[in-house]
Design a protein around this motif. Structure first.
Motif, PDB file in Angstrom:
ATOM      1  N   TYR B   8      35.630   7.571  58.380  1.00 56.17           N
ATOM      2  CA  TYR B   8      36.210   6.227  58.423  1.00 56.17           C
ATOM      3  C   TYR B   8      35.234   5.217  59.016  1.00 56.17           C
ATOM      4  N   CYS B  43      56.335  13.524  54.616  1.00 58.67           N
ATOM      5  CA  CYS B  43      55.189  12.893  53.942  1.00 58.67           C
ATOM      6  C   CYS B  43      53.931  12.963  54.791  1.00 58.67           C
ATOM      7  N   GLY B  44      54.099  13.259  56.082  1.00 61.45           N
ATOM      8  CA  GLY B  44      52.932  13.336  56.949  1.00 61.45           C
ATOM      9  C   GLY B  44      52.663  12.061  57.712  1.00 61.45           C
ATOM     10  N   ASP B  45      53.463  11.025  57.508  1.00 57.22           N
ATOM     11  CA  ASP B  45      53.281   9.775  58.251  1.00 57.22           C
ATOM     12  C   ASP B  45      54.630   9.173  58.606  1.00 57.22           C
ATOM     13  N   MET B  46      54.751   8.756  59.854  1.00 64.06           N
ATOM     14  CA  MET B  46      55.989   8.133  60.287  1.00 64.06           C
ATOM     15  C   MET B  46      55.654   7.204  61.438  1.00 64.06           C
ATOM     16  N   GLY B  67      50.948  10.840  62.371  1.00 65.32           N
ATOM     17  CA  GLY B  67      50.192  10.755  61.132  1.00 65.32           C
ATOM     18  C   GLY B  67      48.717  10.944  61.336  1.00 65.32           C
ATOM     19  N   CYS B  68      47.974  10.682  60.262  1.00 65.85           N
ATOM     20  CA  CYS B  68      46.538  10.914  60.275  1.00 65.85           C
ATOM     21  C   CYS B  68      45.822   9.795  61.022  1.00 65.85           C
ATOM     22  N   ALA B  69      44.513   9.903  61.108  1.00 66.33           N
ATOM     23  CA  ALA B  69      43.717   8.932  61.860  1.00 66.33           C
ATOM     24  C   ALA B  69      43.944   7.511  61.360  1.00 66.33           C
ATOM     25  N   SER B  70      44.009   7.336  60.039  1.00 64.07           N
ATOM     26  CA  SER B  70      44.154   5.967  59.539  1.00 64.07           C
ATOM     27  C   SER B  70      45.554   5.427  59.800  1.00 64.07           C
ATOM     28  N   ILE B  72      47.337   6.081  62.509  1.00 62.21           N
ATOM     29  CA  ILE B  72      47.316   5.713  63.924  1.00 62.21           C
ATOM     30  C   ILE B  72      46.497   4.434  64.116  1.00 62.21           C
ATOM     31  N   ASN B 111      42.427   6.624  48.909  1.00 59.95           N
ATOM     32  CA  ASN B 111      43.569   7.545  48.911  1.00 59.95           C
ATOM     33  C   ASN B 111      44.402   7.429  50.183  1.00 59.95           C
ATOM     34  N   LYS B 112      43.915   6.668  51.156  1.00 61.33           N
ATOM     35  CA  LYS B 112      44.624   6.553  52.429  1.00 61.33           C
ATOM     36  C   LYS B 112      45.543   5.333  52.459  1.00 61.33           C
ATOM     37  N   CYS B 115      49.606   5.776  51.736  1.00 71.16           N
ATOM     38  CA  CYS B 115      50.367   6.650  52.626  1.00 71.16           C
ATOM     39  C   CYS B 115      50.268   6.242  54.078  1.00 71.16           C
ATOM     40  N   VAL B 182      55.473  12.734  45.993  1.00 75.13           N
ATOM     41  CA  VAL B 182      54.909  13.392  47.172  1.00 75.13           C
ATOM     42  C   VAL B 182      55.926  14.319  47.823  1.00 75.13           C
TER      43      VAL B 182
END
Lengths: 387, 211
Positions: B8, B43-46, B67-70, B72, B111-112, B115, B182
């Protein structure tokens, strides 16, 4: 100092392999040529094939070198669509295969071939009863992996192979994760074919093998994926990757002496790691923890947090791991392996694989536990899911 | 390779490693005037956004994200954006787009985007909640279309437009919008939304008015 705990993805070169590579750089001859350079290369290739075959428990003529295990797996599965059986063939595989089997089987499914994906238990093991039930008279191929790459669980290959043998069905196994990692020999295995890769055992990328026990062939042919010259008994055309093969042989030669020590070493690191993590971090699931597993592999789901975040924060601490989270794959789907175990996307999104190797030390493990504890505490502190 | 080069931008790294305006302590202790929660763990993000409002401005903004780094980093960057210069007006805050957040972050891998940039939706939900709690007519709500599929950020309006274009089959709708591709939790909602507009636009009455 970096802490590399991703040995199931690939391994650093063994010093003995590096040495063999530098010593072999001048064997540039084409092993198919009749002149001196060619003959020297051919001799080196033959010696290496014998060494690798010996290590795997096979005979030299049973090995077909390929560019990687993905190619071996593709050759195997696509052989089904390249021959006429006179009926719609049926393949049985599992829901936890490596993508080079799993996605290839899905591709064949789209091309009209019947495929059954066997389920696994919550511990990541297939049940022989489900294989028995899935076998039909149209079944031409069963492909079940040996040790799983993500969670390390070891499938009951002996029983599955015996069953296929009784039923006259060709049996293949993706065994990439086994040699050098668990006590292993093909000569005790009831398999007709198996796939291997050199870079999982301290040798180079770009070299793999397909093992074929020709004496057991039934009404099933292996159809080359790459047609061309007569290399590899016509099963795989293309000038041999002699340097890759020589390097792989060097790895086999040294692993023969080191394997017992290495297995004991990684097992002690892994067991210590899991004991400490279980003590110090709550709300975790050790995926495949109750099943027979590769001693080098630990796959843990951390509740309430997501794997890519864990991976990247560990990376900031110079610790290399991998995750089954969707976010790291470029797709939006989490690991099909963890999903097959739990059918729970949250568990898959929060899964991290730690895989140990010969170069790892207790210091790596201690640093990882400390960084992991800090990371998990931090991410749980900012997660709305934490209780 | 420089170990500091990573997947990133530098700004994502900054916000991911040291996120700003995180809710500390229990939610009950923070006197939020509005709360918004979007995404799903499947989905992996909330994410959860809490706001305090003073004189039609957002005077404070706290958040939590799974969720993932992006995911957060994008929530952290959003909180910084909203709070700078004494806090954005509700009007400005309601109009923040994912593109503005991505700009703050110095870009994101493509792709980020769908989501992980959910902060703007969570903020709108918090503002909606503020109006509702205080019995004030929401001046913005009609302007935004509710999100039907949170994984791919597909709104009711997106579905309506596709139906108008002739997409009346669920599988085709999945292809056209990415909705329900998804986690699949929104399948019923997508189907119901489609049905609503299919009934509205393709009922027999319209095509066979005389019969």
């Amino acid at each position: 100092m970096s802490h590399y705990l991703d040995n199931n993805a690939t391994t650093p070169l063994h010093p003995a392999v590096k040495e063999a590579i530098t010593q072999s750089l001048d064997y540039y001859g084409n092993p198919g040529s009749m002149h001196q350079q060619g003959r020297v290369a051919k001799q080196k290739l033959d010696d290496a094939r014998e060494e690798i075959a010996g290590f795997l428990g096979a005979t030299p003529e049973q090995l077909t070198f390929t560019s990687c295990a993905s190619e071996s797996n593709n050759t195997m599965l696509k052989s089904v669509s390249s021959q006429d059986f006179g009926f719609t063939p049926h393949i049985i595989t599992t829901g936890i295969e490596h993508p080079s089997v799993f996605n290839t089987a899905q591709y064949l499914q789209k091309r009209g071939i019947d495929v059954t994906f066997l389920p696994v238990t919550n511990d990541g093991i297939i049940e022989i009863a489900s294989l028995q039930k899935a076998l039909r008279k149209e079944t031409v191929l069963v492909s079940i992996m040996h040790a799983n790459n993500e969670i390390g669980t070891i499938q009951p290959i002996e029983e599955a192979g015996e069953l296929c043998s009784q039923r006259g069905v060709f049996f293949h196994s993706d065994m990439v994760q086994s040699p050098g990692k668990i006590p292993f020999s093909l000569n005790k295995m009831p398999v007709d074919a198996a796939s291997f890769s050199a870079h999982k055992m301290y040798a180079l990328k770009g070299i793999g093998a397909l093992y074929l026990k020709k004496s057991r062939f039934k009404n099933f042919s292996i159809i080359p994926l790459i047609h061309g010259g007569h290399q590899e008994a016509g099963l795989r055309a293309g000038t041999e990757n002699s340097l890759g093969i020589i390097a792989w042989a060097a790895a086999c030669r040294v692993m023969k002496d080191e394997i017992d020590t290495e297995i004991a070493h990684v097992k002690s690191l892994r067991d210590f790691f899991e004991t400490k993590v279980t003590e110090e971090i709550n709300d975790i699931v050790i995926n495949g923890g109750n099943a027979p597993r590769k001693p080098c592999t630990s796959n843990i789901s951390f509740k309430y947090i997501e794997g890519e975040s864990i991976l990247l924060r560990l990376d900031m601490n110079d610790i290399a791991v991998s995750t089954g989270s969707a976010c790291s794959t470029g797709s939006l789907d989490p690991s099909h392996v963890i999903m097959a175990l739990h059918d729970n996307p949250e568990t898959a999104h929060g899964s991290i694989r730690f895989s140990f190797g010969r170069e790892n030390s207790m210091e790596d493990v201690e640093r990882t536990i400390a960084a992991l504890k800090e990371t998990v505490t931090f991410l749980r502190g900012i997660s709305p899911l934490s209780p | 390779m420089d170990k500091n080069q990573w997947a990133y931008s530098e700004n994502v790294k900054k916000h991911f490693m040291n996120p700003l305006n995180i809710l500390q302590g229990p939610e009950e202790d923070y006197k939020a005037d509005g709360k918004g929660m979007v995404g799903s763990p499947a989905c992996g993000d909330m994410m959860m956004v809490l706001i305090q409002v003073a004189k039609n401005r957002i005077s404070d903004f706290k958040w939590k994200t799974f969720g993932c780094a992006s995911a957060i980093a994008s929530t952290s960057a959003l909180s910084e954006l909203v709070l700078k210069e004494g806090g954005m007006s509700l009007d400005e805050a309601y109009k923040i787009t994912p593109e503005e957040i991505i700009k703050e972050l110095g870009g994101l891998p493509s792709n980020k985007i769908h989501c992980s940039v959910l902060g703007d939706k969570a903020l709108r939900a918090a503002i909606d909640d503020y109006y509702e709690k205080n019995g004030i007519t929401n001046p913005f709500q009609e302007k935004s279309s509710p999100v039907v599929c949170t994984c791919k950020n597909v709104t009711e309006e997106d579905i309506r437009m596709e139906v108008l274009e002739g997409v009346t089959d669920f599988e085709k709708m999945k292809e056209a919008t990415g909705a329900s591709t998804v986690c699949g939790q929104c399948e019923e909602d997508v189907k119901n939304t489609m049905k609503k507009y299919i009934d509205q636009y393709y009922s027999d009455d319209i095509y066979n008015p005389g019969e």
